[in-house]
Design a protein around this motif. Structure first.
Motif, short mmCIF file in Angstrom:
data_model
loop_
_atom_site.label_atom_id
_atom_site.label_comp_id
_atom_site.label_asym_id
_atom_site.label_seq_id
_atom_site.Cartn_x
_atom_site.Cartn_y
_atom_site.Cartn_z
N UNK A 1 0.82 -1.22 0.00
CA UNK A 1 0.00 0.00 0.00
C UNK A 1 0.85 1.26 0.00
N UNK A 2 2.03 1.21 0.66
CA UNK A 2 2.87 2.41 0.79
C UNK A 2 3.46 2.87 -0.53
N UNK A 3 3.62 1.96 -1.50
CA UNK A 3 4.21 2.31 -2.78
C UNK A 3 3.17 2.61 -3.85
N UNK A 4 1.91 2.41 -3.53
CA UNK A 4 0.86 2.63 -4.53
C UNK A 4 0.50 4.12 -4.61
N UNK A 5 0.14 4.61 -5.80
CA UNK A 5 -0.27 6.01 -5.92
C UNK A 5 -1.57 6.27 -5.18
#
Length: 519
Positions: free
Chosen positions: A381-385
């Protein structure tokens, strides 16, 4: 329309700064300071509207909600997003004005460049280049080039050269370029045009000061200005030896020098800028609510997300997420995998229940009867836009709903619809689902998915729901292998404590609901 609102804010700031400048500094002989103030406040006027200070306030709201149901109409959303006729006309007029004003500047610049390239060039020891042209024009300068007519070059008056070298040394051409672009973007603002004229006058004052410092007699130089007060002033992008501010220039040379202590007047910039920041600040209301507990529904029905290792019903173990969805008659479903819409169901079909972290099902999202959002265990989730969701809330009659709460499911933070029924939620994770709540209406629920921006959410009144007699609950409940009554399950078990639910159907038609809790 956002560009017009921004330009109006810029125009108001330019007018406010310029008004203070005229009242406090315009009569002072602090030419360098005045030039910095005019250029600085003009640049600041374009920057401050972009500096939005966000203030948060939290409001606790008790809400009575029903089971989630949603209906979203893309057609209505598209209609609400379209601009009215007058807004379209305003945008067209604005950009037409920008194009005409900027075109005039570019044409003038083209003529100057052509004159420099075709003229007779004479490099000087100080780095400047005298360009001699056959055109009859007043002496002018552009960047490091001094433009002289053939007659002026043959006379080569020292005062004229000193004046134009003053323009070059002070780099006035960059000021002219900046004000040209600023004027193009603010062509409708009278304050910009008078600011531009004042800055040109300051350029002349500074160049005149350079002439006097070079040792040329001030009175002889003033006579020269009068003699040169006829002729073509040249192009708009050059600094010319012109007569348009002749009276003011002579008056400024005769005026006593302002004391440096008067520089404090430039501090007016601070309160005006601070006031602009305060006016442009935005208050975001964070709504914390406590929904009433639903005790008339089994735990399985109130659950919003499937657990990490959700077990399929008896006889369906090992089937994929697509198979489970089709068993619920979701054969017209559109699938989103980790927040991204899939062209087909191939990738989703390849998933096994153990691969799935959560699976949300949304009814009537856009043009699709069913939308399935699947999040896998390996999704970071942390790397998703992040996703931005805009929309409007209306009731069953199509009327806007003011004050409806829009929040991210599972959190206590959200927003509220404005007087136009619209809302905006920013920086949402791809796996987020949103809820729309309003007292007396059923809760609407939809996903923060890509491609679902600017939606219209319709909330239904509770009274509009047809009354259906609830069938007798003949199911047996087991929690971690221990048999419980439905009342015990409702009272003791919260949905977020459930890891998996399995439903077994007995030969007599009764069901056994087996619930596994998180350890």
């Amino acid at each position: 329309m956002e560009i017009l609102v921004y330009q109006l804010k810029v125009g108001a700031l330019i007018a406010a700064f310029y008004m203070c400048y005229r009242l406090l500094l315009s009569r002072e002989t602090l030419h360098r300071l005045n030039r910095v103030v005019l250029l600085g406040t003009a640049a600041l006027s374009f920057i401050l509207p972009l500096c939005v200070v966000t203030l948060h306030r939290t409001v606790a709201v008790p809400v009575s909600v029903e089971s989630p149901m949603i209906r979203i109409s893309d057609g209505v959303a598209a209609a609400s997003a379209s601009m009215s006729l007058w807004q379209t006309v305003a945008v067209v007029v604005f950009w037409t004005g920008v194009a005409v004003t900027l075109g005039h500047t570019l044409l003038s610049l083209w003529h100057v460049v052509r004159m420099v390239s075709t003229g007779e060039q004479h490099p000087q020891a100080d780095g400047t280049v005298i360009v001699v042209t056959e055109r009859v024009m007043a002496p002018s300068s552009w960047m490091r080039y001094i433009l002289l007519s053939r007659a002026d070059y043959e006379r080569l008056d020292a005062a004229v050269l000193a004046h134009e070298r003053g323009h070059v040394a002070a780099r006035h051409s960059w000021d002219v370029l900046f004000t040209a672009v600023m004027t193009a973007m603010q062509w409708f603002n009278p304050a910009v045009w008078v600011l531009r004229a004042d800055l040109r006058a300051i350029h002349e004052y500074e160049a005149d000061k350079a002439v006097i410092r070079s040792g040329i007699d001030a009175r002889e130089y003033q006579y020269l200005l009068i003699r040169k007060s006829i002729g073509d002033g040249g192009y708009s992008v050059v600094n010319g030896f012109n007569h348009s501010t002749l009276k003011n220039r002579i008056t400024m040379m005769l005026q006593s020098k302002s004391p440096r202590a008067h520089s404090w007047k430039a501090l007016f910039v601070i309160p005006v800028a601070a006031l602009a920041v305060v006016v442009n600040a935005k208050t975001v209301t964070d709504y914390q609510y406590t929904p009433e507990r639903q005790t008339d529904k089994p735990v399985a029905a109130s659950r919003k997300k499937v657990g990490v290792k959700a077990m399929a019903p008896v006889g369906q173990q090992g089937k994929t997420a697509v198979d489970l969805a089709k068993n619920d008659k979701l054969n017209t479903a559109v699938y989103f995998l980790n927040g991204v819409r899939q062209k087909n169901d191939e990738q989703v079909k390849a998933l096994k229940p153990d691969d799935i972290k959560s699976m949300d099902v949304f009814k009537n999202v856009g043009d699709h009867k069913t939308t399935v959002s699947v999040i896998t265990n390996d999704f970071d989730e942390s790397k998703a836009p992040k996703v931005k969701v805009r929309g409007k809330v209306v009731d069953g009659d199509g009327k806007i709903v003011v004050g409806a709460i829009v929040k991210q499911s599972g959190t206590q933070v959200g927003t509220v619809t404005g007087l136009d029924g619209r809302f905006v939620m920013e920086d949402l994770p791809l796996s987020a689902s949103l809820e729309v709540m309003y007292v007396g209406f059923e809760t609407a629920r939809f996903a923060a998915l890509q491609g679902l921006d600017d939606v219209t959410v319709t909330v239904k009144k509770v009274m509009d729901k047809p009354a259906v007699a609830a069938p007798a609950d003949k199911a047996t409940y087991e929690v971690d292998g221990v048999q419980k009554s439905r009342e015990q399950v409702d009272a003791q078990l919260k949905p977020d404590k459930i890891e998996a639910i399995q439903i077994e159907k007995k030969a007599d038609g009764n069901k056994v609901v087996k619930i596994k809790t998180k350890k």
